[in-house]
Design an enzyme around this catalytic site. Sequence first.
Site, PDB file in Angstrom:
ATOM      1  N   SER A  42      76.426 -25.323  23.679  1.00  0.00           N
ATOM      2  CA  SER A  42      75.973 -23.967  24.022  1.00  0.00           C
ATOM      3  C   SER A  42      75.657 -23.805  25.505  1.00  0.00           C
ATOM      4  O   SER A  42      74.564 -23.406  25.884  1.00  0.00           O
ATOM      5  CB  SER A  42      74.726 -23.619  23.193  1.00  0.00           C
ATOM      6  OG  SER A  42      74.998 -23.715  21.824  1.00  0.00           O
ATOM      7  N   CYS A  46      81.064 -20.616  32.734  1.00  0.00           N
ATOM      8  CA  CYS A  46      81.242 -19.681  33.851  1.00  0.00           C
ATOM      9  C   CYS A  46      80.250 -19.945  34.980  1.00  0.00           C
ATOM     10  O   CYS A  46      80.480 -19.535  36.122  1.00  0.00           O
ATOM     11  CB  CYS A  46      81.078 -18.242  33.360  1.00  0.00           C
ATOM     12  SG  CYS A  46      82.254 -17.751  32.092  1.00  0.00           S
ATOM     13  N   ARG A  73      67.581 -26.779  13.232  1.00  0.00           N
ATOM     14  CA  ARG A  73      67.924 -25.671  12.341  1.00  0.00           C
ATOM     15  C   ARG A  73      68.876 -26.135  11.237  1.00  0.00           C
ATOM     16  O   ARG A  73      69.622 -25.347  10.660  1.00  0.00           O
ATOM     17  CB  ARG A  73      68.557 -24.540  13.140  1.00  0.00           C
ATOM     18  CG  ARG A  73      67.668 -24.048  14.280  1.00  0.00           C
ATOM     19  CD  ARG A  73      68.273 -22.850  14.954  1.00  0.00           C
ATOM     20  NE  ARG A  73      68.267 -21.699  14.056  1.00  0.00           N
ATOM     21  CZ  ARG A  73      69.069 -20.650  14.189  1.00  0.00           C
ATOM     22  NH1 ARG A  73      69.956 -20.627  15.171  1.00  0.00           N
ATOM     23  NH2 ARG A  73      69.006 -19.648  13.354  1.00  0.00           N
ATOM     24  N   ASN A 310      81.602 -15.757  22.422  1.00  0.00           N
ATOM     25  CA  ASN A 310      80.350 -15.550  21.697  1.00  0.00           C
ATOM     26  C   ASN A 310      80.507 -14.516  20.586  1.00  0.00           C
ATOM     27  O   ASN A 310      79.958 -14.677  19.491  1.00  0.00           O
ATOM     28  CB  ASN A 310      79.250 -15.127  22.673  1.00  0.00           C
ATOM     29  CG  ASN A 310      78.660 -16.315  23.418  1.00  0.00           C
ATOM     30  OD1 ASN A 310      77.841 -17.054  22.879  1.00  0.00           O
ATOM     31  ND2 ASN A 310      79.093 -16.511  24.650  1.00  0.00           N
ATOM     32  N   TYR A 431      73.287   9.670  39.337  1.00  0.00           N
ATOM     33  CA  TYR A 431      73.381   9.846  40.783  1.00  0.00           C
ATOM     34  C   TYR A 431      71.996   9.826  41.416  1.00  0.00           C
ATOM     35  O   TYR A 431      71.067  10.482  40.937  1.00  0.00           O
ATOM     36  CB  TYR A 431      74.058  11.174  41.145  1.00  0.00           C
ATOM     37  CG  TYR A 431      73.737  11.612  42.558  1.00  0.00           C
ATOM     38  CD1 TYR A 431      74.215  10.888  43.655  1.00  0.00           C
ATOM     39  CD2 TYR A 431      72.913  12.712  42.802  1.00  0.00           C
ATOM     40  CE1 TYR A 431      73.891  11.251  44.950  1.00  0.00           C
ATOM     41  CE2 TYR A 431      72.584  13.093  44.103  1.00  0.00           C
ATOM     42  CZ  TYR A 431      73.073  12.353  45.172  1.00  0.00           C
ATOM     43  OH  TYR A 431      72.751  12.710  46.449  1.00  0.00           O
ATOM     44  N   TRP A 439      79.700  12.040  44.183  1.00  0.00           N
ATOM     45  CA  TRP A 439      80.867  11.688  43.382  1.00  0.00           C
ATOM     46  C   TRP A 439      80.991  10.168  43.370  1.00  0.00           C
ATOM     47  O   TRP A 439      81.307   9.556  44.383  1.00  0.00           O
ATOM     48  CB  TRP A 439      82.139  12.318  43.950  1.00  0.00           C
ATOM     49  CG  TRP A 439      82.289  13.766  43.613  1.00  0.00           C
ATOM     50  CD1 TRP A 439      81.876  14.835  44.353  1.00  0.00           C
ATOM     51  CD2 TRP A 439      82.871  14.295  42.429  1.00  0.00           C
ATOM     52  NE1 TRP A 439      82.157  16.007  43.703  1.00  0.00           N
ATOM     53  CE2 TRP A 439      82.785  15.715  42.521  1.00  0.00           C
ATOM     54  CE3 TRP A 439      83.473  13.743  41.300  1.00  0.00           C
ATOM     55  CZ2 TRP A 439      83.254  16.567  41.526  1.00  0.00           C
ATOM     56  CZ3 TRP A 439      83.955  14.586  40.311  1.00  0.00           C
ATOM     57  CH2 TRP A 439      83.846  15.968  40.431  1.00  0.00           C
TER      58      TRP A 439
END
Length: 457
Positions: A42, A46, A73, A310, A431, A439
Amino acid sequence: MGERMVIIGADATGMSAASQARRLRAADELEIIVFDKGNHTSYSACGIPYWVSGDVADADDLIARSPAEHRARDIDLRLRTEVTDIDVARRRVLARDLDTDERTWTTYDKLVLATGATPIRPPLPGIDAEGVYGVQTLDDGQALIDGLAATTGREAVVIGAGYIGVEMAEALVRRGFRVTMVTRAAEPMSTLDSDMGALVRKAMVGMDIRLITGAEVTGIRTGADGRVQAVSTADAEYPADVVVLGIGVRPTTELARRAGLPVGESGGLLTDLAQRVHGYDDIWAGGDCVEVLDLVAGALRHIPLGTHANKHGQIIGTGVGGGYATFPGVVGTAISKVCDLEVARTGLGEADALRAGLQFHAVTIESTGRAGYFPGAAPMTVKMLAERRTGRLLGVQIVGRDGAAKRIDVAAVALTARMTVEQMTALDLGYAPPFSPVWDPILVAARAAAKAVARGH
């Protein structure tokens, strides 16, 4: 007697599947056994370039859940154990303990393949020499860090200029190496169109990275001690005390192939929406070893990302646990950075669209991430593709600073919703001068694309 779930691979997909299945079914209902030939579970692959660079202090910082936490677990986790054979007919796997060489068959009721991907190592002379590294796992990252610390010379060559290659080049610069990057592509990050890749090249050159484009590596020269000394192309040779492979990855599916499981054109396993392997009700697969549906192109692709892995694990664990979940596909969203330059893309680039048989308009706009008058406003380039006639959004690429990359998420949502660029112009985006011009750059690009569609040429 309960059922047995056997998982091959203990990273994102495998352990997410195990954890989700355990949430849904108790240990007396479902025994869960996980095999992995590595030492960790786990973790964030990256994050490895940022560990190498020093931004992340320790490998433990990249681990979401330790082996001890999983075992607490009621998950039977067997590390440093490699599965070498799958007997589909008798529903069992053969595993070898890498420390003792003991081999054991284990039967299963439910089998999950989460074998990930492997760095591409082209069959070049010297590719397996000491000092040549592929980086995919934490063990790979540790080997590279140890190698860098032991290397007295300061010349590094990165072969390939994809996301990992570019990130590793920056990490090596941060470690004090003189970096040369060699790629056969015209520009770095070939998932971008070449005009956008040129912006990345400019940033890399600004970091004193020597970038050799349009060059095919022909071999790696080694010394009498077997250690790398240089990287060779048809026209030149580049000194190297260390070489990092950033060519990309391929699905790790040799085990599945030998078992007769179906794979696609890119070598990834083929699954249905619930991540079941085609033709096998008791076998699931997910993560970097599978192909996924590109919702924009309507084709299967290999897109290795932790986000997908994931999600696949959650879906598999839900299915094994008796629930229902599906994975509809992806639009191909990815982001990265080179120093402070942020790079993002989603959907199709020009070459992707042409391969899919789509006709399109492409527009490129320049804007800023904040109101132009606000302190810190930085330039941003947005390229947008829209389908001819329909105006359907096909893809977006962004290169810029000051929060540019995460703007891609707006485009990813628009792609998933199959919006047209005309519809995008009416999006009610946030904005305020510190965050965006009146914009937003995405909307400026959508307006330009909508005008191109309306002109029809």
